[in-house]
Design an enzyme around this catalytic site. Structure first.
Site, short mmCIF file in Angstrom:
data_model
loop_
_atom_site.label_atom_id
_atom_site.label_comp_id
_atom_site.label_asym_id
_atom_site.label_seq_id
_atom_site.Cartn_x
_atom_site.Cartn_y
_atom_site.Cartn_z
N SER A 171 -18.74 -40.68 -26.71
CA SER A 171 -19.77 -39.95 -25.98
C SER A 171 -19.14 -39.09 -24.89
O SER A 171 -18.45 -39.59 -23.99
CB SER A 171 -20.76 -40.93 -25.35
OG SER A 171 -21.69 -40.21 -24.58
N ASP B 162 -24.91 -35.98 -25.03
CA ASP B 162 -26.14 -36.50 -24.42
C ASP B 162 -26.83 -35.46 -23.55
O ASP B 162 -26.30 -35.06 -22.51
CB ASP B 162 -25.80 -37.69 -23.52
CG ASP B 162 -25.47 -38.95 -24.29
OD1 ASP B 162 -26.28 -39.32 -25.16
OD2 ASP B 162 -24.41 -39.54 -24.03
N HIS C 279 -27.90 -35.88 -28.83
CA HIS C 279 -28.93 -36.87 -28.47
C HIS C 279 -29.81 -36.27 -27.39
O HIS C 279 -29.40 -36.15 -26.24
CB HIS C 279 -28.20 -38.14 -27.98
CG HIS C 279 -29.10 -39.24 -27.55
ND1 HIS C 279 -28.61 -40.35 -26.86
CD2 HIS C 279 -30.44 -39.44 -27.68
CE1 HIS C 279 -29.62 -41.16 -26.60
NE2 HIS C 279 -30.73 -40.63 -27.08
N MET D 79 -31.13 -47.47 -29.38
CA MET D 79 -30.60 -47.54 -28.01
C MET D 79 -30.39 -49.00 -27.64
O MET D 79 -31.31 -49.81 -27.69
CB MET D 79 -31.58 -46.88 -27.03
CG MET D 79 -31.73 -45.38 -27.19
SD MET D 79 -30.19 -44.46 -27.22
CE MET D 79 -29.48 -44.86 -25.62
N MET E 1 -29.93 -34.79 -21.06
CA MET E 1 -30.95 -35.49 -20.26
C MET E 1 -31.65 -34.49 -19.36
O MET E 1 -30.98 -33.65 -18.74
CB MET E 1 -30.29 -36.54 -19.37
CG MET E 1 -29.46 -37.56 -20.12
SD MET E 1 -28.66 -38.69 -18.97
CE MET E 1 -27.64 -39.62 -20.11
N HIS F 278 -20.47 -37.33 -29.59
CA HIS F 278 -21.86 -37.55 -29.17
C HIS F 278 -22.12 -36.75 -27.90
O HIS F 278 -21.34 -36.82 -26.94
CB HIS F 278 -22.04 -39.05 -28.94
CG HIS F 278 -23.44 -39.49 -28.66
ND1 HIS F 278 -24.40 -39.63 -29.64
CD2 HIS F 278 -24.06 -39.84 -27.50
CE1 HIS F 278 -25.54 -40.05 -29.11
NE2 HIS F 278 -25.35 -40.18 -27.79
N MET G 111 -32.46 -36.55 -24.84
CA MET G 111 -33.28 -37.43 -24.01
C MET G 111 -34.15 -36.52 -23.15
O MET G 111 -33.97 -36.41 -21.93
CB MET G 111 -32.38 -38.34 -23.16
CG MET G 111 -31.73 -39.44 -23.98
SD MET G 111 -30.32 -40.18 -23.16
CE MET G 111 -29.04 -39.06 -23.70
N ASP H 213 -26.19 -46.95 -29.68
CA ASP H 213 -25.76 -46.20 -28.50
C ASP H 213 -26.05 -46.97 -27.22
O ASP H 213 -27.21 -47.26 -26.93
CB ASP H 213 -26.51 -44.85 -28.51
CG ASP H 213 -26.07 -43.93 -27.38
OD1 ASP H 213 -25.07 -44.20 -26.71
OD2 ASP H 213 -26.77 -42.90 -27.19
C1 DX5 Z 1 -27.03 -43.30 -22.47
C2 DX5 Z 1 -26.43 -42.32 -23.42
C3 DX5 Z 1 -25.21 -42.84 -24.07
C4 DX5 Z 1 -24.06 -43.05 -23.12
C5 DX5 Z 1 -23.30 -44.23 -23.64
O1 DX5 Z 1 -28.26 -42.88 -22.07
O2 DX5 Z 1 -27.34 -41.99 -24.45
O3 DX5 Z 1 -24.79 -42.03 -25.17
O4 DX5 Z 1 -23.20 -41.95 -23.05
O5 DX5 Z 1 -22.36 -44.58 -22.69
P1 DX5 Z 1 -21.70 -46.03 -22.66
O6 DX5 Z 1 -20.98 -46.20 -23.97
O7 DX5 Z 1 -20.81 -45.97 -21.48
O8 DX5 Z 1 -22.82 -47.03 -22.53
ZN ZN Z 2 -26.54 -41.01 -26.28
#
Ligand code: DX5
Ligand code: ZN
Length: 223
Positions: free
Chosen positions: A9, A36, A67, A138, A38, A34, A69, A176
């Site tokens: 990630s 992310d 991903h 998740m 947000m 990956h 969010m 994840d």
């Molecule tokens: C959390 C993200 C994950 C995050 C995982 O909301 O969706 O992808 O980057 O990080 P670790 O592996 O540190 O939990």
């Molecule tokens: Zn993620």
């Protein structure tokens, strides 16, 4: 058992040394990167968006596992597809018209992913299984890297695996949040196909080795 797919990630990378970290991912056994996104509304944190996606897409040789969010992901599907996403995950909880969202992701040429928060049961997917390529389970409440893995995820994945088999659905199961070598084998035994790992990769003494170890985590540990 076949080797799992591994997606480090980006959230845990060093943004002041992004090219170095992307080079590392390129040289590694990772299958995806990956990414992310947000929005500070769907989750209580803001990460990054299109400018970073552009830079990462230009430098990263691995397909991008995006991903989202975010609320109302439909508004941005086209932009993420054009920005280089290979897979787009929309959150089940953010999609009042999930069938339409997943169909649109495929129309845009991407793998269609649906992400489920820890409290969301897998049974709600029963009527859209044909539209799904990958289910992102998740194993933390989304929003932050470095959180503790929620142990109930193992049972949830085992249940999902059975649910997919019963419904003859070939969708992959991706996990994840808080994934590391300490839980990878249990996740794979339960039925996971793909592991996302942020801090356990980038905070490791040697991230390349950490990725290789996750890639081989289906093998019994040597004494
Ligand atoms: C959390 C993200 C994950 C995050 C995982 O909301 O969706 O992808 O980057 O990080 P670790 O592996 O540190 O939990
Ligand atoms: Zn993620």
């Amino acid at each position: 058992m076949i080797k799992p797919l591994i997606a480090p990630s980006l959230l845990a990378a060093d943004f002041a040394n992004l090219q170095r970290d992307l080079d590392l991912i390129n040289r590694s056994e990772a299958d995806y990167l990956h990414f992310d996104v947000m929005d500070g509304v769907f989750v209580p944190n803001i990460s990054f968006g299109f400018p970073l996606l552009k830079a990462v897409h230009e430098h990263c040789k691995k397909p991008l596992d995006v991903h989202l969010m975010i609320t109302d992901p439909d508004r941005y599907l086209e932009a993420f597809a054009e920005g280089g996403a290979s897979t787009i995950h929309a959150h089940y909880e953010a999609c009042p018209h999930l069938h339409r969202t997943l169909s649109r992701i495929r129309e845009l040429g991407c793998r269609a992913g649906v992400a489920l928060n820890p409290h969301t049961p897998v049974s709600g997917l029963v009527d859209v299984l044909e539209q799904i390529d990958v289910i992102l389970i998740m194993s933390v409440n989304p929003g932050f890297g470095g959180q503790a893995f929620i142990p109930h995820t193992i049972q949830k994945i085992a249940g999902l695996k059975q649910f997919l088999q019963t419904n003859q659905c070939p969708a992959l199961i991706e996990v994840d949040g808080g994934v590391s070598l300490s839980n990878a084998q249990s996740l794979l035994n339960a039925g996971a196909d793909m592991l996302v790992a942020g801090s356990s990769v980038f905070n490791a003494p040697d991230p390349l080795v950490a990725i290789t170890q996750l890639k081989n985590s289906h093998l019994p540990l040597m004494a």
